[in-house]
Write an enzyme that holds these catalytic residues in place. Structure first.
Site, PDB file in Angstrom:
ATOM      1  N   HIS A   1      79.038 -22.146   5.338  1.00 61.83           N
ATOM      2  CA  HIS A   1      79.815 -21.202   4.853  1.00 61.83           C
ATOM      3  C   HIS A   1      79.195 -20.267   3.953  1.00 61.83           C
ATOM      4  CE1 HIS A   1      83.182 -19.429   2.643  1.00 61.83           C
ATOM      5  NE2 HIS A   1      82.843 -19.897   1.478  1.00 61.83           N
TER       6      HIS A   1
ATOM      7  N   HIS B   1      77.210 -19.240  -3.924  1.00 61.44           N
ATOM      8  CA  HIS B   1      78.643 -19.143  -4.724  1.00 61.44           C
ATOM      9  C   HIS B   1      79.432 -20.080  -4.796  1.00 61.44           C
ATOM     10  CE1 HIS B   1      80.349 -18.794  -0.508  1.00 61.44           C
ATOM     11  NE2 HIS B   1      81.677 -18.961  -1.278  1.00 61.44           N
TER      12      HIS B   1
ATOM     13  N   GLU C   1      80.960 -24.685  -8.401  1.00 64.81           N
ATOM     14  CA  GLU C   1      82.220 -25.435  -8.434  1.00 64.81           C
ATOM     15  C   GLU C   1      82.195 -26.625  -7.586  1.00 64.81           C
ATOM     16  OE1 GLU C   1      85.015 -22.986  -6.762  1.00 64.81           O
ATOM     17  OE2 GLU C   1      86.868 -23.909  -7.428  1.00 64.81           O
ATOM     18  N   ASP C   2      81.433 -26.776  -6.588  1.00 65.89           N
ATOM     19  CA  ASP C   2      81.626 -27.864  -5.588  1.00 65.89           C
ATOM     20  C   ASP C   2      80.589 -28.906  -5.558  1.00 65.89           C
ATOM     21  OD1 ASP C   2      83.958 -26.662  -4.860  1.00 65.89           O
ATOM     22  OD2 ASP C   2      83.262 -25.661  -3.337  1.00 65.89           O
TER      23      ASP C   2
ATOM     24  N   ASP D   1      99.700   6.704  19.617  1.00 68.90           N
ATOM     25  CA  ASP D   1      98.479   6.735  19.224  1.00 68.90           C
ATOM     26  C   ASP D   1      97.801   5.615  18.915  1.00 68.90           C
ATOM     27  OD1 ASP D   1     100.208   6.998  17.107  1.00 68.90           O
ATOM     28  OD2 ASP D   1      99.089   7.908  15.969  1.00 68.90           O
TER      29      ASP D   1
HETATM   30 MN    MN Z   1      83.469 -20.134  -0.680  1.00 71.36          MN
END
Ligand code: MN
Length: 732
Positions: free
Chosen positions: A54, A78, A82-83, A265
């Site tokens: 990811h 990124h 957080e993780d 169109d």
């Molecule tokens: Mn992410």
């Protein structure tokens, strides 16, 4: 995907970076990858692939956008803070503070977005996201992150897909649009639609598939024809055609209530050339080859869109009778169209042409213009989202967005929810931590108000803390209603001290025959009512005391007047006719008194004036801008002598007034001034001059006028005399 595949994929990325960004520090990028790889360890995505795929994919998107080394590193990292076990400090230590801040920023945006938002809150939320990202790269990385998540949503639960898709459609796609990131916007919209209306999406997809062969043939033919023609005339170009993206067709079908087959169109072609002049050339050739539909030509080169988009658009009809759109642009414009402001990372030369309309993104343009010569990285670093500088966006614990004036405190927040919340507030938490009442809220703060039924209500100090008028009014309301006793006490206190300040005592004013009628005139039943009004802030103590002072003076004067009849020398002429102004002056509360005009400021009818009770010479009239008035008005022993006067009927009387005319000296100057005044039929009483420094001279004149209006028009006329630079009235 095995680890081996992951490494292979990373090597590919590295190769691409070397091609597109040869100055990037590959070592640094690689160590970011290694850190992310080990930090995410065995973590897996929903589809079973290693989690690292990811951030890697996000970095790929960032590289494709052409962003810088720091952005690539931040994209790789990124999700780390957080993780994983990796902390902000770790990232800062290894890659610098800036990277750590960007990663932190991306994480914060995640916390901010909550899919339960009401439609009405969306605009606020979008604004907040932009406002929160102090560095625009945070938004870019968030976009890459979201795009990859949307691309790989298959394994998420049905509910989660819908939530994410809604969020993407309502928040991220509009932001991409605003930032001009066309390509990402389209993909986000199509992916969102796929989950929000799978049936509608499939219907269009199938419909297009059915026509695919036919469409492809059409696209190929047109593409070939245009390329051929441009080659013939020696224009180097890249031409390609495509079917428009699904969401745009979907919207057309719904807004125009049409079936897919009725939408004409469906096709768009792009012609990309080297410079602007060629764009217009190409347009000429296209219009020669195909019939243009009137009213469908748009020149976004001359007038770029607010998000910086530039191209020529025209819709034409081919020999088959099928209309199609042609967009003509340079390569630079093409990159801007695909990646928006991200493109300016690379193409810092900026945009050509100017646009005056739509101020919304003027700040970006301004920044672009002012930063053209500086380093591109600097540009992005300083590109702060300062467009909402006067607003701050915060959350309720239920994730509703509230917009408050900048500088707002938890008290403002509480009252913005409900007056009862404000009135019962005993404390506040911001992002889970207790804060003082005067804590200044920041964008994205989650604010929780602690209330208690035992609360004694707001404190008067709050009035000095809050910044919103809503909170201020509600606090005043409360004091007015709930705390009459306290208001009275508080009001009396400020009244007394104000009274003392003005040199009066309570004994001076508390005579019933004076006080009662006055209170009535001021619409109060009792003195307590007046105190209460002062107490809750509905009335200022200063104003009340000033009023009392004036009334007292008149009351005293009425008594004095009786004396004056016996002894005119004290300053008041005897009463001849009621209410007749003397020299056009009405002295409040006194019918006839000696009036003279102060020499220091020579008032004329129309001036703001005040009267001064002189010792023995009646009332002297000053302008309120006079220095003498302003000096003594607040002095204890003098202030009581100032009284209210006003202009009444002046009966065509003339008033002398003095002016200082500042000039560059020249022959005949004074003569010219005198001539102008004479021409105005204004009586000139006196004229004198004084040279100041080098070649400058002041001309002092005294003239007689009927009114301020006449005086001002005389001043205007005198200003037009050659050499005159400024005209001042005497002000003491
Ligand atoms: Mn992410």
């Amino acid at each position: 995907m095995t680890m081996e595949d992951v490494r292979k994929r990373y090597d590919e990325l590295e190769k691409k970076i070397k091609e597109t960004n040869p100055t990037a520090n590959i070592e640094r990028i690689r160590s970011a990858f290694e850190l992310a790889l080990s930090a995410h360890g065995d973590q897996k995505r929903k589809d079973g692939s290693p989690y690292i795929t990811h951030p890697l994919a996000a970095a790929e998107i960032i590289v494709e956008m052409g962003l810088d080394e720091d952005s690539i590193i931040a994209a790789l990292l990124h999700d780390c803070i957080e993780d994983t076990e990796v902390t902000h400090e770790d990232v800062a230590r290894l890659f610098g503070n800036k990277i750590a801040e960007i990663v932190e920023g991306v994480t914060k945006l995640d916390l901010v977005v909550n899919a339960t938002q009401e439609e009405a809150q969306m605009e606020n939320l979008r604004k907040m996201l932009l406002a929160m990202a102090k560095d625009i790269r945070v938004i870019m990385i968030k976009m890459a992150d979201r795009l990859h998540n949307m691309r790989t949503m298959t394994y998420q639960s049905e509910a989660k897909r819908r939530t994410k898709a809604l969020e993407t459609m309502q928040i991220y796609a509009p932001i991409a649009h605003r930032l001009g990131m066309q390509r990402i916007k389209w993909e986000l919209e199509d992916l969102s639609l796929l989950y929000l209306d799978p049936v509608g999406y499939k219907e269009i997809e199938d419909g297009l598939k059915k026509k695919q062969e036919e469409s492809q043939k059409f696209v190929d033919t047109i593409q070939e024809n245009i390329t051929k023609r441009l080659n013939e005339v020696g224009i180097k170009s890249t031409v390609y055609g495509r079917v428009k993206h699904i969401y745009s067709i979907y919207r057309k079908m719904y807004t125009q209530n049409k079936l897919l087959d009725e939408i004409m169109d469906l096709f768009a072609f792009r012609v990309i050339v080297d410079d602007i002049a060629e764009c217009y050339n190409v347009l000429g050739y296209i219009h020669e080859m195909y019939k243009p539909i009137p009213g469908h030509f748009k020149d976004y080169i001359g007038t770029p869109k607010p998000n910086m988009y530039q191209s020529l658009h025209t819709t034409v009809i081919g020999s088959e009778g099928i209309p199609f759109e042609v967009q003509i642009r340079t390569w630079e414009m093409h990159h801007t169209a695909e990646y928006g402001i991200a493109a300016h990372w690379k193409y810092k030369a900026g945009i050509q042409g100017k646009t005056d309309d739509e101020e919304k993104f003027a700040w970006i343009r301004r920044l672009l213009e002012s930063q053209q010569d500086s380093d591109a990285q600097d540009f992005f670093r300083t590109l702060k989202m300062d467009m909402f500088a006067d607003e701050v966006f915060v959350f309720t614990p239920n994730a509703d967005v509230r917009s408050l004036p900048a500088g707002a405190t938890p008290i403002d927040f509480a009252y913005s929810i409900h007056s009862e919340i404000g009135n019962k507030m005993t404390g506040a938490k911001v992002n889970g931590r207790i804060v003082p009442f005067n804590h200044v809220l920041q964008n994205g703060d989650i604010v929780e108000i602690i209330t208690s039924n035992a609360s004694k209500g707001p404190s008067r100090d709050w009035l000095n803390i809050v910044v919103s008028s809503e909170a201020r009014n509600k606090i005043r309301q409360w004091f007015k209603k709930e705390r009459k006793e306290e208001n009275i006490a508080h009001g009396k206190l400020s009244f007394d001290s104000e009274l003392k300040r003005s040199g009066l005592t309570l004994a001076d004013i508390s005579k019933d025959e004076f006080m009662q009628p006055l209170l009535k005139r001021m619409n109060y039943q009792t003195i307590d009512d007046l105190y209460a009004a002062i107490g809750y802030g509905g009335m200022s103590a200063h104003k009340v005391v000033t009023r009392f002072k004036e009334e007292l003076r008149q009351y005293a004067k009425a008594a004095q007047k009786e004396n004056a009849k016996l002894n005119p020398q004290v300053g008041f002429v005897s009463k001849t006719k009621a209410s007749k102004p003397i020299h056009g002056i009405v002295v409040e509360g006194v019918d006839n008194c000696l009036v003279k005009f102060a020499k220091c400021c020579t008032p004329v009818p129309g001036d703001d004036i005040a009267g001064f009770i002189t010792r023995g010479y009646g009332v002297s009239i000053h302008r309120k801008s006079c220095k003498n008035y302003n000096k003594t008005r607040d002095e204890n022993n003098e202030s009581v002598r100032w009284i209210n006067v006003s202009w009444g009927d002046t009966n065509g009387e003339l008033y002398p007034t003095s002016l200082e005319i500042m000039c560059r000296d020249r022959d005949g100057l004074v003569m010219d001034i005198a001539t102008v005044i004479n021409g105005l039929k204004i009586k000139l009483d006196a004229i004198s001059t004084r040279s100041t420094n080098e070649g400058r001279i002041s001309v002092y004149i005294t003239i007689q006028v009927h009114s301020l209006e006449e005086l001002n028009s005389a001043i205007n006329k005198i200003m037009s005399v050659r050499g005159v630079s400024e005209i001042k009235r005497n002000e003491g």
